[in-house]
Design an enzyme around this catalytic site. Structure first.
Site, PDB file in Angstrom:
ATOM      1  N   ASN A   7       0.928  -1.226   0.141  1.00 34.91           N
ATOM      2  CA  ASN A   7      -0.017   0.088  -0.248  1.00 34.91           C
ATOM      3  C   ASN A   7       0.832   1.176  -0.051  1.00 34.91           C
ATOM      4  O   ASN A   7       1.521   1.465   0.879  1.00 34.91           O
ATOM      5  CB  ASN A   7      -0.848  -0.064   1.351  1.00 34.91           C
ATOM      6  CG  ASN A   7      -1.973   1.041   1.295  1.00 34.91           C
ATOM      7  OD1 ASN A   7      -1.599   2.303   0.937  1.00 34.91           O
ATOM      8  ND2 ASN A   7      -3.004   0.834   1.554  1.00 34.91           N
ATOM      9  N   ARG A  18       5.187  18.477   0.697  1.00 38.37           N
ATOM     10  CA  ARG A  18       5.931  19.527   0.095  1.00 38.37           C
ATOM     11  C   ARG A  18       5.085  20.114  -1.040  1.00 38.37           C
ATOM     12  O   ARG A  18       5.456  21.107  -1.430  1.00 38.37           O
ATOM     13  CB  ARG A  18       7.153  18.923  -0.470  1.00 38.37           C
ATOM     14  CG  ARG A  18       7.990  18.683   0.775  1.00 38.37           C
ATOM     15  CD  ARG A  18       8.631  19.876   1.365  1.00 38.37           C
ATOM     16  NE  ARG A  18       9.449  20.800   0.525  1.00 38.37           N
ATOM     17  CZ  ARG A  18      10.645  20.651   0.392  1.00 38.37           C
ATOM     18  NH1 ARG A  18      11.404  19.957   1.250  1.00 38.37           N
ATOM     19  NH2 ARG A  18      11.611  21.562  -0.238  1.00 38.37           N
ATOM     20  N   HIS A  43      -5.524   3.665  -1.484  1.00 36.95           N
ATOM     21  CA  HIS A  43      -6.887   3.793  -1.025  1.00 36.95           C
ATOM     22  C   HIS A  43      -7.377   5.336  -1.049  1.00 36.95           C
ATOM     23  O   HIS A  43      -6.925   6.188  -0.045  1.00 36.95           O
ATOM     24  CB  HIS A  43      -6.887   3.373   0.428  1.00 36.95           C
ATOM     25  CG  HIS A  43      -8.312   3.260   1.322  1.00 36.95           C
ATOM     26  ND1 HIS A  43      -8.452   2.629   2.466  1.00 36.95           N
ATOM     27  CD2 HIS A  43      -9.147   4.188   1.265  1.00 36.95           C
ATOM     28  CE1 HIS A  43      -9.665   2.749   2.533  1.00 36.95           C
ATOM     29  NE2 HIS A  43     -10.151   3.650   2.179  1.00 36.95           N
ATOM     30  N   ARG A  45      -9.052   8.735  -0.756  1.00 38.49           N
ATOM     31  CA  ARG A  45     -10.363   9.117   0.038  1.00 38.49           C
ATOM     32  C   ARG A  45     -10.668  10.288  -0.574  1.00 38.49           C
ATOM     33  O   ARG A  45      -9.911  11.261  -1.165  1.00 38.49           O
ATOM     34  CB  ARG A  45      -9.602   9.348   1.496  1.00 38.49           C
ATOM     35  CG  ARG A  45      -9.664   8.090   2.357  1.00 38.49           C
ATOM     36  CD  ARG A  45      -9.299   7.997   3.653  1.00 38.49           C
ATOM     37  NE  ARG A  45      -9.617   7.049   4.541  1.00 38.49           N
ATOM     38  CZ  ARG A  45      -8.742   6.031   4.687  1.00 38.49           C
ATOM     39  NH1 ARG A  45      -7.510   6.006   3.930  1.00 38.49           N
ATOM     40  NH2 ARG A  45      -8.939   4.942   5.328  1.00 38.49           N
ATOM     41  N   HIS A  50      -3.984  11.791   0.721  1.00 43.66           N
ATOM     42  CA  HIS A  50      -2.825  10.900   0.337  1.00 43.66           C
ATOM     43  C   HIS A  50      -2.831  10.665  -0.989  1.00 43.66           C
ATOM     44  O   HIS A  50      -2.310  11.597  -2.022  1.00 43.66           O
ATOM     45  CB  HIS A  50      -2.476   9.725   1.139  1.00 43.66           C
ATOM     46  CG  HIS A  50      -3.576   9.023   1.934  1.00 43.66           C
ATOM     47  ND1 HIS A  50      -4.438   8.715   1.034  1.00 43.66           N
ATOM     48  CD2 HIS A  50      -4.125   8.964   3.093  1.00 43.66           C
ATOM     49  CE1 HIS A  50      -5.672   7.960   1.805  1.00 43.66           C
ATOM     50  NE2 HIS A  50      -5.100   8.192   3.079  1.00 43.66           N
ATOM     51  N   GLU A  70      -8.825   0.263  -2.757  1.00 46.72           N
ATOM     52  CA  GLU A  70      -9.673   0.209  -1.613  1.00 46.72           C
ATOM     53  C   GLU A  70     -10.412   1.340  -1.342  1.00 46.72           C
ATOM     54  O   GLU A  70     -10.095   2.578  -1.877  1.00 46.72           O
ATOM     55  CB  GLU A  70      -8.813  -0.242  -0.463  1.00 46.72           C
ATOM     56  CG  GLU A  70      -7.859  -1.250  -0.140  1.00 46.72           C
ATOM     57  CD  GLU A  70      -7.006  -1.291   1.067  1.00 46.72           C
ATOM     58  OE1 GLU A  70      -6.556  -2.482   1.185  1.00 46.72           O
ATOM     59  OE2 GLU A  70      -6.980  -0.327   1.754  1.00 46.72           O
ATOM     60  N   HIS A 190      -3.825  -4.934   7.861  1.00 45.98           N
ATOM     61  CA  HIS A 190      -3.990  -3.858   8.980  1.00 45.98           C
ATOM     62  C   HIS A 190      -3.045  -4.113  10.208  1.00 45.98           C
ATOM     63  O   HIS A 190      -3.518  -5.237  10.904  1.00 45.98           O
ATOM     64  CB  HIS A 190      -5.507  -3.341   9.594  1.00 45.98           C
ATOM     65  CG  HIS A 190      -5.547  -1.878   9.936  1.00 45.98           C
ATOM     66  ND1 HIS A 190      -5.168  -1.726  11.076  1.00 45.98           N
ATOM     67  CD2 HIS A 190      -6.288  -1.058   9.331  1.00 45.98           C
ATOM     68  CE1 HIS A 190      -5.451  -0.156  11.264  1.00 45.98           C
ATOM     69  NE2 HIS A 190      -6.291   0.112  10.392  1.00 45.98           N
ATOM     70  N   HIS A 214       1.613   0.834   6.177  1.00 47.90           N
ATOM     71  CA  HIS A 214       2.334   1.675   7.125  1.00 47.90           C
ATOM     72  C   HIS A 214       3.499   1.258   7.620  1.00 47.90           C
ATOM     73  O   HIS A 214       4.627   1.822   8.045  1.00 47.90           O
ATOM     74  CB  HIS A 214       1.158   1.959   8.090  1.00 47.90           C
ATOM     75  CG  HIS A 214       1.638   2.945   9.011  1.00 47.90           C
ATOM     76  ND1 HIS A 214       1.612   4.303   9.072  1.00 47.90           N
ATOM     77  CD2 HIS A 214       2.427   2.835  10.244  1.00 47.90           C
ATOM     78  CE1 HIS A 214       2.269   5.052  10.174  1.00 47.90           C
ATOM     79  NE2 HIS A 214       2.819   3.905  11.178  1.00 47.90           N
TER      80      HIS A 214
END
Length: 237
Positions: A7, A18, A43, A45, A50, A70, A190, A214
């Site tokens: 991911n 930046r 993913h 949003r 991001h 996702e 996750h 992450h």
């Protein structure tokens, strides 16, 4: 074999800080594939904090392994994925304000909604995966939507792993077995990391794919992304 999908949301977060194009999200995705990643996950949003919708369009012709998108199946999200046509769409019950996912679908309560979405994805030739808790009844309900896979929400496993790995993984073993019996593939994601991933992989009877972001990006700060991908792939052997 269990595939590793990287991911890359956090890479886009760093770029957006930046307002320029460093790091380059597209190059990072293709480099991850070259270094051994078997899929790329994004993913997007609604606030595009991001991954941006423009990134998804740019990545589609570049990703040569498996592209997994996702998100919550809003009209805007469905328009995106039906245009882009990734290999897989993972349906997640996020609210627009959530920083990250906090749980799986109440499938029974959303049965008709999810069934209609899964039907639209199937008509477009896109594999569907429903993000769920490790609950046998929920997995069985997900199968009734016609979905191809479930993605097991693994934060509860990660939270309990250090105290009692065997007890932490039990619901996931049962959910994996139930999914297989229902004809569903099994994904997971996750808070999986280098500490807990190998045990999870060893215990689950069926596991097609893990999606990790992450932890991989965090570990790459120390190991570099190529070595990090190698270490995560090693956990899946």
């Amino acid at each position: 074999m269990t595939n590793l999908s990287v991911n890359i949301n956090k890479v886009a977060t760093l770029r957006n800080a930046r307002g320029e194009n460093c790091p380059n999200v597209e190059k990072f995705a293709t480099d991850c594939e070259m270094m051994g990643a078997q899929g790329i996950t994004v993913h997007p949003r609604p606030d595009e904090r991001h991954i941006r919708y423009a990134d998804v369009y740019a990545l589609r012709p570049l990703v040569k392994t498996e592209f997994n998108i996702e998100g919550y199946p809003s009209p805007e999200f469905m328009e995106l994925v039906l245009k882009v046509r990734p290999e897989q769409v993972t349906l997640v019950p996020d609210s627009p304000t959530d920083l990250t996912s906090h749980g799986g679908w109440d499938v029974e309560a959303n049965m008709q909604f999810l069934t209609d979405i899964v039907d639209r994805l199937r008509e477009a030739g896109i594999r569907s995966s429903i993000f769920v808790e490790a609950d046998v009844d929920v997995v069985r309900a997900a199968a009734r939507t016609g979905a191809d896979r479930v993605e097991l929400y693994t934060k509860p496993y990660a939270d309990r792993y250090s105290e009692n790995p065997e007890e932490a993984v039990k619901p996931f073993v049962a959910a994996s077995d139930a999914a297989h019996r229902c004809g569903l593939g099994v994904n997971a994601g996750h808070d999986l990391n280098l500490d807990n991933l190998h045990f999870f992989y060893q215990q689950l009877p069926y596991l097609n794919e893990v999606s990790i972001g992450h932890a991989i990006i965090s570990d790459a700060l120390y190991y570099g992304i190529e070595e990090t991908i190698r270490l995560y792939r090693q956990c899946l052997k």
